[in-house]
Design a protein around this motif. Sequence first.
Motif, PDB file in Angstrom:
ATOM      1  N   PHE A  87      -4.383  -3.424   0.837  1.00  0.00           N
ATOM      2  CA  PHE A  87      -3.967  -4.168   2.016  1.00  0.00           C
ATOM      3  C   PHE A  87      -3.301  -5.495   1.660  1.00  0.00           C
ATOM      4  O   PHE A  87      -2.769  -6.171   2.519  1.00  0.00           O
ATOM      5  CB  PHE A  87      -5.155  -4.401   2.948  1.00  0.00           C
ATOM      6  CG  PHE A  87      -5.728  -3.111   3.470  1.00  0.00           C
ATOM      7  CD1 PHE A  87      -5.047  -2.380   4.434  1.00  0.00           C
ATOM      8  CD2 PHE A  87      -6.918  -2.610   2.983  1.00  0.00           C
ATOM      9  CE1 PHE A  87      -5.550  -1.185   4.909  1.00  0.00           C
ATOM     10  CE2 PHE A  87      -7.435  -1.417   3.458  1.00  0.00           C
ATOM     11  CZ  PHE A  87      -6.748  -0.706   4.421  1.00  0.00           C
ATOM     12  N   LEU A  88      -3.355  -5.878   0.386  1.00  0.00           N
ATOM     13  CA  LEU A  88      -2.705  -7.108  -0.073  1.00  0.00           C
ATOM     14  C   LEU A  88      -1.424  -6.754  -0.814  1.00  0.00           C
ATOM     15  O   LEU A  88      -1.218  -5.616  -1.224  1.00  0.00           O
ATOM     16  CB  LEU A  88      -3.642  -7.900  -0.991  1.00  0.00           C
ATOM     17  CG  LEU A  88      -4.947  -8.376  -0.347  1.00  0.00           C
ATOM     18  CD1 LEU A  88      -5.804  -9.114  -1.364  1.00  0.00           C
ATOM     19  CD2 LEU A  88      -4.667  -9.257   0.861  1.00  0.00           C
ATOM     20  N   ASN A  89      -0.569  -7.741  -1.046  1.00  0.00           N
ATOM     21  CA  ASN A  89       0.696  -7.490  -1.730  1.00  0.00           C
ATOM     22  C   ASN A  89       0.448  -7.300  -3.229  1.00  0.00           C
ATOM     23  O   ASN A  89       0.068  -8.223  -3.923  1.00  0.00           O
ATOM     24  CB  ASN A  89       1.665  -8.644  -1.497  1.00  0.00           C
ATOM     25  CG  ASN A  89       3.017  -8.379  -2.121  1.00  0.00           C
ATOM     26  OD1 ASN A  89       3.320  -7.264  -2.527  1.00  0.00           O
ATOM     27  ND2 ASN A  89       3.836  -9.404  -2.207  1.00  0.00           N
ATOM     28  N   TRP A  90       0.664  -6.111  -3.701  1.00  0.00           N
ATOM     29  CA  TRP A  90       0.528  -5.775  -5.116  1.00  0.00           C
ATOM     30  C   TRP A  90       1.880  -5.450  -5.725  1.00  0.00           C
ATOM     31  O   TRP A  90       1.993  -5.263  -6.932  1.00  0.00           O
ATOM     32  CB  TRP A  90      -0.426  -4.591  -5.303  1.00  0.00           C
ATOM     33  CG  TRP A  90      -0.180  -3.478  -4.332  1.00  0.00           C
ATOM     34  CD1 TRP A  90      -0.834  -3.286  -3.154  1.00  0.00           C
ATOM     35  CD2 TRP A  90       0.804  -2.456  -4.402  1.00  0.00           C
ATOM     36  NE1 TRP A  90      -0.314  -2.194  -2.495  1.00  0.00           N
ATOM     37  CE2 TRP A  90       0.706  -1.667  -3.246  1.00  0.00           C
ATOM     38  CE3 TRP A  90       1.782  -2.126  -5.333  1.00  0.00           C
ATOM     39  CZ2 TRP A  90       1.519  -0.581  -2.985  1.00  0.00           C
ATOM     40  CZ3 TRP A  90       2.605  -1.031  -5.085  1.00  0.00           C
ATOM     41  CH2 TRP A  90       2.466  -0.277  -3.909  1.00  0.00           C
ATOM     42  N   THR A  91       2.929  -5.394  -4.924  1.00  0.00           N
ATOM     43  CA  THR A  91       4.240  -4.966  -5.411  1.00  0.00           C
ATOM     44  C   THR A  91       4.848  -5.937  -6.415  1.00  0.00           C
ATOM     45  O   THR A  91       5.662  -5.534  -7.237  1.00  0.00           O
ATOM     46  CB  THR A  91       5.219  -4.747  -4.243  1.00  0.00           C
ATOM     47  OG1 THR A  91       5.307  -5.953  -3.481  1.00  0.00           O
ATOM     48  CG2 THR A  91       4.738  -3.617  -3.340  1.00  0.00           C
TER      49      THR A  91
END
Length: 110
Positions: A87-91
Motif C-alpha cells: 500500500f506504500l510506494n515501493w516503485t
Amino acid sequence: MRAGYQNFLHICEMEVLVSRPSSNLEENYFSRQVGTALSDAPIMTMTASDPLYCLQECLIRRYTIFCTAFNWVTSTGSCQLFSVNIFLNWTDRLVFTPETYFFIQNNATL
C-alpha cells in the motif's frame, strides 16, 4: 430434518491448497515486471527451478515472514523473497536488471 428446525453449516476459516498453481502468475494474485528487480535486501534467498516455485514458496511463507513480493533471476535460478508493504510506494526501489522478473502481490487480492 425435523419440522420447525433448520440446519446450518458455519465455516469460520478455510484455506484451499493446490498442487501446482496456474502457469499464469498474474492470475495467481501477483503482477509481474520484466527486466526489473527490487533493490531491497531479501528476507530469504533460495535456488528455484522456475518462477512458479518462487510463487509457491512466497505463498507458503505469506503468514510467517509476510512474503508479498519476490525477484526471480533466470540466469542463476535465484528466488529472492521480500516483505513489501504493497500500500506504500515501493516503485522507487525498482531497478532495471536484465534476466530478472519482479513479482508483487496485487493489493486487490487481500
